[in-house]
Design a protein around this motif. Structure first.
Motif, PDB file in Angstrom:
ATOM      1  N   PHE A   1      49.951  44.370  61.832  1.00 54.36           N
ATOM      2  CA  PHE A   1      49.125  44.634  61.252  1.00 54.36           C
ATOM      3  C   PHE A   1      48.311  45.846  60.676  1.00 54.36           C
ATOM      4  O   PHE A   1      48.499  46.871  60.520  1.00 54.36           O
TER       5      PHE A   1
ATOM      6  N   ILE B   1      34.273  40.507  62.039  1.00 52.48           N
ATOM      7  CA  ILE B   1      35.233  40.251  61.412  1.00 52.48           C
ATOM      8  C   ILE B   1      35.778  41.904  61.256  1.00 52.48           C
ATOM      9  O   ILE B   1      37.138  42.527  60.818  1.00 52.48           O
TER      10      ILE B   1
ATOM     11  N   VAL C   1      39.997  36.133  55.344  1.00 53.67           N
ATOM     12  CA  VAL C   1      40.628  34.648  55.328  1.00 53.67           C
ATOM     13  C   VAL C   1      40.048  34.841  56.887  1.00 53.67           C
ATOM     14  O   VAL C   1      39.557  33.214  56.959  1.00 53.67           O
ATOM     15  N   PRO C   2      40.091  35.390  57.551  1.00 57.16           N
ATOM     16  CA  PRO C   2      38.872  34.905  58.804  1.00 57.16           C
ATOM     17  C   PRO C   2      37.827  34.443  58.673  1.00 57.16           C
ATOM     18  O   PRO C   2      37.059  33.175  59.199  1.00 57.16           O
TER      19      PRO C   2
ATOM     20  N   PHE D   1      47.303  30.020  62.398  1.00 52.20           N
ATOM     21  CA  PHE D   1      45.665  29.608  62.605  1.00 52.20           C
ATOM     22  C   PHE D   1      46.663  27.764  62.641  1.00 52.20           C
ATOM     23  O   PHE D   1      45.894  26.932  63.413  1.00 52.20           O
TER      24      PHE D   1
ATOM     25  N   HIS E   1      39.302  35.216  65.935  1.00 56.50           N
ATOM     26  CA  HIS E   1      38.950  34.692  65.147  1.00 56.50           C
ATOM     27  C   HIS E   1      39.451  36.110  64.494  1.00 56.50           C
ATOM     28  O   HIS E   1      38.716  35.789  62.564  1.00 56.50           O
ATOM     29  N   GLN E   2      39.797  37.454  64.374  1.00 59.71           N
ATOM     30  CA  GLN E   2      39.868  38.054  63.206  1.00 59.71           C
ATOM     31  C   GLN E   2      41.696  37.892  62.759  1.00 59.71           C
ATOM     32  O   GLN E   2      42.498  38.840  62.071  1.00 59.71           O
ATOM     33  N   LEU E   3      42.464  36.950  63.344  1.00 61.51           N
ATOM     34  CA  LEU E   3      44.075  36.634  62.620  1.00 61.51           C
ATOM     35  C   LEU E   3      43.716  35.860  60.702  1.00 61.51           C
ATOM     36  O   LEU E   3      42.643  35.609  60.889  1.00 61.51           O
ATOM     37  N   PHE E   4      44.685  36.793  60.849  1.00 59.42           N
ATOM     38  CA  PHE E   4      44.463  36.420  58.556  1.00 59.42           C
ATOM     39  C   PHE E   4      45.174  35.912  58.624  1.00 59.42           C
ATOM     40  O   PHE E   4      45.764  35.794  57.023  1.00 59.42           O
TER      41      PHE E   4
ATOM     42  N   ARG F   1      35.605  25.923  60.109  1.00 56.95           N
ATOM     43  CA  ARG F   1      35.221  25.331  61.771  1.00 56.95           C
ATOM     44  C   ARG F   1      33.520  25.388  61.846  1.00 56.95           C
ATOM     45  O   ARG F   1      33.518  24.280  62.832  1.00 56.95           O
TER      46      ARG F   1
ATOM     47  N   GLN G   1      38.645  44.461  62.391  1.00 54.35           N
ATOM     48  CA  GLN G   1      40.230  44.946  61.318  1.00 54.35           C
ATOM     49  C   GLN G   1      39.590  46.164  61.340  1.00 54.35           C
ATOM     50  O   GLN G   1      40.650  47.006  61.254  1.00 54.35           O
TER      51      GLN G   1
ATOM     52  N   PRO H   1      42.192  40.758  54.909  1.00 52.57           N
ATOM     53  CA  PRO H   1      41.962  40.990  56.358  1.00 52.57           C
ATOM     54  C   PRO H   1      40.142  40.405  56.981  1.00 52.57           C
ATOM     55  O   PRO H   1      39.859  39.866  58.004  1.00 52.57           O
TER      56      PRO H   1
ATOM     57  N   ALA I   1      38.113  30.744  57.231  1.00 54.27           N
ATOM     58  CA  ALA I   1      38.517  29.827  58.876  1.00 54.27           C
ATOM     59  C   ALA I   1      37.359  29.698  58.791  1.00 54.27           C
ATOM     60  O   ALA I   1      37.170  28.617  60.025  1.00 54.27           O
TER      61      ALA I   1
END
Lengths: 305, 268
Positions: free
Chosen positions: A106, B178, B206-207, A141, A93-96, B214, B182, B203, B210
């Motif tokens: 990153f 999050i 965006v999550p 994603f 869930h931390q991918l962006f 969801r 990060q 960073p 998303a």
């Protein structure tokens, strides 16, 4: 190399408000290079809170934390975060980023590495989590859940941490993939001497990899010691909401019938070795009487084959 | 960071305000807001202020904690006050450099705006601190019933509100997680020039988006799986009913309003 020492740390969430909650109490532990440290405990026992102390995300409400023997200050905090890589629960869930490559790299932005060095680090991390190179240019994603997780783990591995912390790595990974990643991490540990902390309630993983296990229960230490010792203490484990690995329990039951079996079998491989040994020495189930459910005792007619 | 966001948070309790009907509280809140915007004289401000303090002291200690959450907003209040002091034209107090922009009218307006902001926020947090989100939306839904005639579905609006309210803490928690993840990857969140700072938030944003999508998807599926089909023919577990606490609240508000109206329009 990095050695971390926590001495009698306690942590309280939102102190002084109606939502105050003590999550950790008097926890002490030492992490040395090359150690594979298991952190066990059922949900809500404080594993994640403890993990967040390891890279300074949380500072203890009381108690001392030392890094390589010195107290942690603000300047040391940044360095600590570079050296301690944490893979959180559900890291996917931390991918962006727009591409997998950029997401994995990153953590390296601002590290001063040349693009070539970054490239080779990304490739190494990608190989470690068992992903294909062609994935690098895709968007994170559009990947499957398992692939996302591997990408997220690669994003931590890429920083070459001296201490690698894995929080509930198992959830959502298939057993094969999990084994693959843990084997890789274990190899890193033995080759480069990094310390690994694995927080999980999967006892099989701890039995297989960890040298030491700390069992948390309601924020306090329930058990702390060598893995084999911990799994011998079934009652304490059970009162902390855990149980030894299935194979250990199986061998304990078998031991009631065959007292020659040695204690503290942790993995299937060890169990096989032990049974082979007993077979060689001529003891086998057939030579034992078994108490049946109706109370009668009968000699078992088993063939050694 | 997030722990400080106590403002507007529901604090369970058993005070008179807690016990009274959400419909009453929402209506009285509207009256209160109108009152706050109506008043001009300092005496009535003082009266309203005393009223709010009295009510919140009756509502118990947890509430005072929640009122502490207003503090960050005071910064905004201070800012508006400064803008007003310098921007409103009128008779200057002194003729000297930049100070000649400061007028008597400006200062009056500035003070009043700050007082209004403060009273509005305190009043609103009194409402949200003593009313659980569920009963708040129940109350809104009941109050919006007459709008059905104009084909406005009060139920849908209330459902959207309660979902939004319900997910604020979830998303906050998620943002926090999050953020930590990060930071652990050496993200520089709070440094650089303003433009970089915005970029540095990506960073987290965006999550977060998303996951909000969801969650919305999952929730829709879960609701449909439980045969949710809107408000029509839906029975409810809690029925709203007026009690003694409501009459006391209404009486208190009536007293306050008549006193304020008297000060504003009759006396002098």
């Amino acid at each position: 190399m990095l050695s971390l020492k926590l001495e009698n740390i306690s942590y309280t969430y939102q102190p002084g408000t109606p939502f105050e909650k003590t999550a950790l109490q008097n926890i002490s532990l030492t992490l040395e290079p090359g150690m594979f440290f298991g952190l066990a405990g059922c949900s809500g026992s404080g594993k994640t809170t403890l993990i967040q102390h390891l890279n300074g995300l949380l500072r203890p409400t009381s108690g001392r934390m030392t890094v390589n023997g010195s107290m942690l200050d603000t300047k040391g905090l940044k360095r600590l975060r570079r050296q301690v890589g944490v893979v959180f629960q559900n890291p996917e869930h931390q991918l962006f980023e727009e591409t997998v490559y950029r997401d994995i790299s990153f953590g390296l932005s601002g590290s001063g590495l040349t693009p070539v060095a970054v490239d080779s680090r990304v490739m190494a991390a990608l190989a470690a989590v068992g992903l294909d190179e062609e994935i690098l240019q895709r968007s994170p994603f559009e990947l499957s859940g398992g692939e996302k997780r591997r990408v997220a783990i690669a994003g931590v591995l890429v920083m070459n941490p001296a201490v690698l912390v894995l929080d509930e790595l198992a959830a959502g990974l298939d057993p094969g993939g999990r084994r693959e990643i843990l084997d890789f991490v274990d190899r890193l540990r033995s080759e480069r001497g990094i310390a690994v902390v694995l927080a999980t309630h999967d006892m099989e993983d701890l039995a297989r990899y960890a040298d030491r296990v700390l069992v948390l229960q309601n924020g306090t230490i329930a058990l702390n010691g060598a893995t084999r010792e911990i799994f011998r203490n079934v009652e304490a484990l059970e009162s902390a909401g855990l149980e030894p690995p299935e194979i250990t329990r199986f061998m304990m039951k078998l031991k009631k019938v065959m007292p020659e079996i040695k204690e503290g079998i942790l993995t299937v491989d060890e169990a096989v070795l032990e049974l082979k040994r007993l077979h060689r020495e001529g003891c086998w189930l057939g030579s034992y009487d078994t108490k049946l459910a109706d109370g009668t005792v009968r000699a078992r007619q088993f063939d050694a084959a | 960071m997030i722990q400080n966001l106590l403002m507007g948070r529901y604090v369970p309790g058993n005070s008179m305000l807690h016990r009274s009907d959400p419909r009453t509280k929402i209506l009285l809140m509207t009256v209160f807001m109108a009152l706050v915007f109506l008043v001009q004289k300092y005496l009535s401000f003082l009266l309203i202020l005393l009223f709010v303090l009295l009510i919140s002291s009756r509502a118990g200690k947890p509430l005072r904690n929640s009122l502490k959450g207003i503090r960050p907003i005071l910064f905004i209040a201070l800012f508006t006050m400064l803008v007003n002091i310098f921007a409103v034209k009128g008779t200057p107090l002194v003729e000297y450099g930049i100070l000649s922009h400061v007028s008597r009218e400006g200062i009056t307006l500035a003070v009043q705006i700050v007082l209004r902001l403060f009273l509005l926020l305190t009043g609103a947090s009194l409402l949200t601190a003593t009313t659980s989100p569920v009963s708040l939306t129940d109350g809104l839904e009941a109050l919006m019933k007459p709008l059905r005639r104009f084909r406005v579905s009060g139920h849908e609006i209330a459902m959207m509100m309660s979902i939004a309210l319900r997910f604020i803490p979830v998303l906050l928690e998620e943002a926090h997680i999050i953020f930590k993840a990060q930071i652990s990857r050496c993200a520089e969140i709070a440094s650089g020039n303003p433009l970089q700072k915005i970029r540095n938030c990506l960073p987290i944003l965006v999550p977060l988006f998303a996951s909000a999508f969801r969650r919305a998807d999952d929730l829709a599926t879960a609701m449909e799986a439980r045969c949710y089909r809107g408000g029509k023919g839906r029975s409810r577990m809690r029925r709203l009913a007026l009690s003694g606490a409501d009459y006391v609240c209404v009486a208190l508000m009536l007293m306050l309003s008549s006193a304020v109206l008297y000060i504003e329009y009759v006396s002098m």
